[in-house]
Design a protein around this motif. Structure first.
Motif, PDB file in Angstrom:
ATOM      1  N   GLU A 312       0.852  -1.181   0.000  1.00  0.00           N
ATOM      2  CA  GLU A 312       0.000   0.000   0.000  1.00  0.00           C
ATOM      3  C   GLU A 312       0.891   1.235   0.000  1.00  0.00           C
ATOM      4  OE1 GLU A 312      -3.081   1.206   3.181  1.00  0.00           O
ATOM      5  OE2 GLU A 312      -3.595  -0.782   2.416  1.00  0.00           O
ATOM      6  N   MET A 313       0.652   2.115  -0.932  1.00  0.00           N
ATOM      7  CA  MET A 313       1.490   3.308  -0.979  1.00  0.00           C
ATOM      8  C   MET A 313       0.833   4.437  -0.208  1.00  0.00           C
ATOM      9  SD  MET A 313       3.020   3.755  -4.692  1.00  0.00           S
ATOM     10  CE  MET A 313       3.472   2.435  -5.767  1.00  0.00           C
ATOM     11  N   HIS A 314       1.667   5.232   0.395  1.00  0.00           N
ATOM     12  CA  HIS A 314       1.135   6.404   1.071  1.00  0.00           C
ATOM     13  C   HIS A 314       1.619   7.633   0.330  1.00  0.00           C
ATOM     14  CE1 HIS A 314      -0.300   3.908   4.292  1.00  0.00           C
ATOM     15  NE2 HIS A 314       0.848   3.281   4.225  1.00  0.00           N
ATOM     16  N   ILE A 315       0.804   8.085  -0.584  1.00  0.00           N
ATOM     17  CA  ILE A 315       1.217   9.230  -1.378  1.00  0.00           C
ATOM     18  C   ILE A 315       0.171  10.315  -1.238  1.00  0.00           C
ATOM     19  CG2 ILE A 315       2.020   9.971  -3.643  1.00  0.00           C
ATOM     20  CD1 ILE A 315       1.688   6.993  -4.468  1.00  0.00           C
ATOM     21  N   ALA A 316       0.634  11.466  -0.900  1.00  0.00           N
ATOM     22  CA  ALA A 316      -0.275  12.598  -0.922  1.00  0.00           C
ATOM     23  C   ALA A 316       0.223  13.513  -2.021  1.00  0.00           C
ATOM     24  CB  ALA A 316      -0.260  13.312   0.415  1.00  0.00           C
ATOM     25  N   LEU A 317      -0.570  13.695  -3.047  1.00  0.00           N
ATOM     26  CA  LEU A 317      -0.160  14.576  -4.121  1.00  0.00           C
ATOM     27  C   LEU A 317      -0.663  15.966  -3.797  1.00  0.00           C
ATOM     28  CD1 LEU A 317      -0.917  12.252  -7.148  1.00  0.00           C
ATOM     29  CD2 LEU A 317       1.314  12.877  -6.265  1.00  0.00           C
ATOM     30  N   GLU A 318       0.216  16.769  -3.260  1.00  0.00           N
ATOM     31  CA  GLU A 318      -0.158  18.120  -2.836  1.00  0.00           C
ATOM     32  C   GLU A 318       0.513  19.124  -3.737  1.00  0.00           C
ATOM     33  OE1 GLU A 318      -2.113  19.491  -0.662  1.00  0.00           O
ATOM     34  OE2 GLU A 318      -2.851  17.585   0.141  1.00  0.00           O
ATOM     35  N   PRO A 319      -0.224  19.772  -4.609  1.00  0.00           N
ATOM     36  CA  PRO A 319       0.432  20.794  -5.417  1.00  0.00           C
ATOM     37  C   PRO A 319       0.968  21.897  -4.503  1.00  0.00           C
ATOM     38  CG  PRO A 319      -1.946  20.761  -5.810  1.00  0.00           C
ATOM     39  CD  PRO A 319      -1.657  19.699  -4.811  1.00  0.00           C
ATOM     40  N   ASN A 320       2.150  22.448  -4.847  1.00  0.00           N
ATOM     41  CA  ASN A 320       2.692  23.460  -3.934  1.00  0.00           C
ATOM     42  C   ASN A 320       2.129  24.856  -4.180  1.00  0.00           C
ATOM     43  OD1 ASN A 320       4.070  23.363  -6.276  1.00  0.00           O
ATOM     44  ND2 ASN A 320       6.072  22.957  -5.371  1.00  0.00           N
ATOM     45  N   ILE A 321       1.413  25.014  -5.304  1.00  0.00           N
ATOM     46  CA  ILE A 321       0.708  26.294  -5.504  1.00  0.00           C
ATOM     47  C   ILE A 321      -0.722  25.940  -5.891  1.00  0.00           C
ATOM     48  CG2 ILE A 321       0.625  28.462  -6.801  1.00  0.00           C
ATOM     49  CD1 ILE A 321       3.495  27.713  -7.778  1.00  0.00           C
ATOM     50  N   THR A 322      -1.687  26.649  -5.387  1.00  0.00           N
ATOM     51  CA  THR A 322      -3.062  26.384  -5.793  1.00  0.00           C
ATOM     52  C   THR A 322      -3.345  27.104  -7.105  1.00  0.00           C
ATOM     53  OG1 THR A 322      -3.623  26.302  -3.486  1.00  0.00           O
ATOM     54  CG2 THR A 322      -5.452  26.468  -5.032  1.00  0.00           C
ATOM     55  N   SER A 323      -3.844  26.366  -8.071  1.00  0.00           N
ATOM     56  CA  SER A 323      -4.121  26.957  -9.378  1.00  0.00           C
ATOM     57  C   SER A 323      -5.521  27.568  -9.372  1.00  0.00           C
ATOM     58  CB  SER A 323      -4.047  25.879 -10.449  1.00  0.00           C
ATOM     59  OG  SER A 323      -5.141  25.000 -10.311  1.00  0.00           O
ATOM     60  N   GLY A 324      -5.865  28.164 -10.497  1.00  0.00           N
ATOM     61  CA  GLY A 324      -7.236  28.635 -10.672  1.00  0.00           C
ATOM     62  C   GLY A 324      -8.170  27.441 -10.846  1.00  0.00           C
ATOM     63  N   ASN A 325      -9.457  27.714 -10.956  1.00  0.00           N
ATOM     64  CA  ASN A 325     -10.421  26.629 -11.048  1.00  0.00           C
ATOM     65  C   ASN A 325     -10.347  25.919 -12.402  1.00  0.00           C
ATOM     66  OD1 ASN A 325     -12.489  25.056  -9.920  1.00  0.00           O
ATOM     67  ND2 ASN A 325     -13.968  26.137 -11.224  1.00  0.00           N
ATOM     68  N   ASP A 326     -10.073  26.674 -13.464  1.00  0.00           N
ATOM     69  CA  ASP A 326      -9.914  26.054 -14.781  1.00  0.00           C
ATOM     70  C   ASP A 326      -8.480  25.586 -14.914  1.00  0.00           C
ATOM     71  OD1 ASP A 326     -12.494  26.600 -15.532  1.00  0.00           O
ATOM     72  OD2 ASP A 326     -11.964  28.610 -16.239  1.00  0.00           O
ATOM     73  N   VAL A 327      -8.287  24.298 -14.987  1.00  0.00           N
ATOM     74  CA  VAL A 327      -6.930  23.772 -15.049  1.00  0.00           C
ATOM     75  C   VAL A 327      -6.495  23.564 -16.496  1.00  0.00           C
ATOM     76  CG1 VAL A 327      -5.514  21.758 -14.499  1.00  0.00           C
ATOM     77  CG2 VAL A 327      -6.976  22.764 -12.757  1.00  0.00           C
ATOM     78  N   LEU A 328      -7.372  22.954 -17.284  1.00  0.00           N
ATOM     79  CA  LEU A 328      -7.006  22.658 -18.667  1.00  0.00           C
ATOM     80  C   LEU A 328      -8.254  22.732 -19.540  1.00  0.00           C
ATOM     81  CD1 LEU A 328      -4.847  21.537 -20.705  1.00  0.00           C
ATOM     82  CD2 LEU A 328      -5.648  19.265 -20.077  1.00  0.00           C
ATOM     83  N   THR A 329      -8.140  23.474 -20.627  1.00  0.00           N
ATOM     84  CA  THR A 329      -9.250  23.524 -21.578  1.00  0.00           C
ATOM     85  C   THR A 329      -8.724  23.133 -22.954  1.00  0.00           C
ATOM     86  OG1 THR A 329     -10.063  25.390 -20.322  1.00  0.00           O
ATOM     87  CG2 THR A 329     -11.144  24.965 -22.428  1.00  0.00           C
ATOM     88  N   VAL A 330      -9.295  22.095 -23.531  1.00  0.00           N
ATOM     89  CA  VAL A 330      -8.887  21.633 -24.851  1.00  0.00           C
ATOM     90  C   VAL A 330     -10.068  21.817 -25.794  1.00  0.00           C
ATOM     91  CG1 VAL A 330      -8.274  19.593 -26.197  1.00  0.00           C
ATOM     92  CG2 VAL A 330      -7.208  19.974 -23.974  1.00  0.00           C
ATOM     93  N   LYS A 331      -9.791  22.505 -26.924  1.00  0.00           N
ATOM     94  CA  LYS A 331     -10.891  22.782 -27.871  1.00  0.00           C
ATOM     95  C   LYS A 331     -10.493  22.421 -29.289  1.00  0.00           C
ATOM     96  CE  LYS A 331     -13.720  26.395 -25.851  1.00  0.00           C
ATOM     97  NZ  LYS A 331     -13.315  27.736 -25.449  1.00  0.00           N
TER      98      LYS A 331
END
Ligand SMILES: Nc1ncnc2c1ncn2[C@@H]1O[C@H](COP(=O)(O)OP(=O)(O)O)[C@@H](O)[C@H]1O
Ligand SMILES: [Mg+2]
Length: 440
Positions: A312-331
């Motif tokens: 069992e892995m114990h990984i917490a993926l914590e970004p070090n900066i909080t991004s805006g609400n829109d992370v990625l938009t592909v059109k």
């Protein structure tokens, strides 16, 4: 019985990897070898194949048996195309076909006794040809290649130009077509998509020989195997039944072990309390009694603490900066390779905190989407918009981002120079890599 392993032991340096490992494989039996990474599964296969020598123990094959082995990593090179490479397995059948054609030709020009003689070898040859599925070998080859996820356009690609995963699939195809009485497969499902895994399940299940397979895919194992050999802490345990039966048995054993351990701990604590009490009286008689209890306690066969499931892995993926609400938009994303169109009008959005999975068959363009997002290749049209303060971490399929000459520790530290040693060690530990790190 096609294979017996008897009391195989192996250490690397002072580290024991396998300790008196014994199991056997019956005719046509399908067996799984399971265990956490580093348990010694690949090592066991190499010992069976004679690529590594064991420190002690025996590997015994049924006499005259043919064994096929798919290693976990392999390299194919050379000028041949995928189709030629796999077809090369059928060399004997191809040669027979040529001989038959030559005979047919020659028979036109002879008569009498000579013709008789030729006719009888012709009959023998065609019979043998038929037994070897000679009239259908091409469709057999094509069936296996397609089953393993290659399209007809792939057939003409040069083997040397393929990715590691594709090379493994070619090697697997060759192996399956060579039809040995015993097949050993080291993690064959790692490079297969869902459809190909399903195809392989059916192929192996109906396979007319024995199969021993290392895999972590429990659904795959559940379909295919009727016996599980587990490597844990250098020891092998054999479980009859499919993977579900193994998992249930295992859970039961674990619960029993934990119960025994806890009971014993309770008993030890109780004895220690009694001993302390007796000693506190500080009388000759009570001290004697305390000493005799201490002796008993020393003699007690103490159970090891059952290891918690350490896969069992114990990984917490914590970004070090909080991004805006829109992370990625592909059109309207567009991409073709030559006249192969992967996608023409691809739209999707990812919001902060979402976890998204891209699924699809091999060759549909999943990796290509990631490469476009990561600016590794260009799209033919459309747009990819990253939100404010978004940083991408990218783990690629072929590990191009790794330098094979560096240690695991250096690899992480060079990429993230601002992490101190402790942080690097913590990251590695959470991926269960600490031991490997010390070894390298
Ligand atoms: N040639 C070798 N020399 C030294 N150590 C090795 C060698 N091959 C494997 N090991 C070590 O033996 C252990 C078992 O490896 P392996 O058989 O590859 O495990 P698995 O296939 O179960 O993941 C690992 O700790 C690995 O680092
Ligand atoms: Mg392995």
């Amino acid at each position: 019985m096609v294979l017996a392993c008897q009391n195989i032991s192996k250490s690397f340096g002072t580290t024991p990897i396998l300790n008196n490992v014994s199991f056997h494989v019956n005719d046509r039996e399908k067996v799984a070898i399971v265990g956490i990474n580093g348990a010694g599964k690949s090592t066991l296969f190499k010992i069976i194949m004679g690529q590594l020598t064991s420190d002690s123990g025996d590997v015994i094959f049924q006499k005259g048996i043919r064994v096929g082995y798919l290693a976990q990593h392999q390299d194919l090179s050379g000028e041949r195309t995928i189709y030629e490479e796999v077809l090369s397995i059928k060399e004997d059948v191809i040669r027979m076909e040529e001989n038959i054609r030559t005979l047919e030709h020659e028979m036109k020009n002879v008569t009498g006794e000579e013709l008789e003689r030729m006719l009888s070898s012709y009959t023998r040859l065609t019979h043998e040809f038929e037994l070897k599925n000679g009239y259908a070998y091409k469709s057999e080859v094509i069936g296996v290649l397609k089953g393993l996820g290659f399209t007809e356009e792939d057939f003409d690609k040069q083997v040397a130009s393929l990715s590691g995963g594709q090379k493994t699939r070619v090697a697997l195809g060759k192996l399956l077509l060579s039809n040995p009485e015993l097949i050993l497969l080291d993690e064959p499902t790692n490079h297969l998509d869902m459809e190909s895994i399903a195809w392989l399940e059916t192929f192996l299940l109906n396979y007319n020989g024995a199969v021993v397979v290392i895999a972590h895919d429990r659904y795959f194992l559940n379909k295919v195997v009727s016996k599980v050999v587990e490597l844990d802490n250098t020891k092998a345990t054999v479980f009859e039944g499919n993977y579900t039966a193994y998992a249930a048995k295992k859970e039961q054993m674990r619960e029993t072990m934990i119960r025994h351990y806890l009971n014993q701990q309770k008993e030890i604590k109780h004895q220690e309390e009694v001993i302390a009490k007796l000693r506190s009286f500080n009388r000759e008689k009570s001290i004697k009694r305390a000493e005799s209890r201490e002796k008993m306690l020393d003699k007690m066969d103490r159970l090891d603490k059952p290891t918690t499931v350490n896969a069992e892995m114990h990984i917490a993926l914590e970004p070090n900066i909080t991004s805006g609400n829109d992370v990625l938009t592909v059109k309207g994303l567009k991409k073709s390779f030559g006249n192969l169109t992967l996608f023409n009008d691809l739209d999707f959005e990812i919001k902060r905190g979402e976890k998204v999975s891209i699924i699809g068959s091999n060759g549909t363009g999943k990796t290509t989407i990631l490469k476009i997002i990561n600016n590794i290749i260009a799209a033919d049209g459309g747009e990819v918009k990253l939100g404010a303060k978004v940083h991408i971490g990218y783990y690629d399929q072929e590990h191009h981002v790794l330098d094979m000459n560096k240690t695991i520790f250096d690899e992480i530290q060079d990429e993230y120079p601002y992490l101190d040693n402790t942080k690097v060690r913590n990251v590695l530990a959470s991926f269960l890599l600490l031991e490997m790190m010390c070894l390298s």
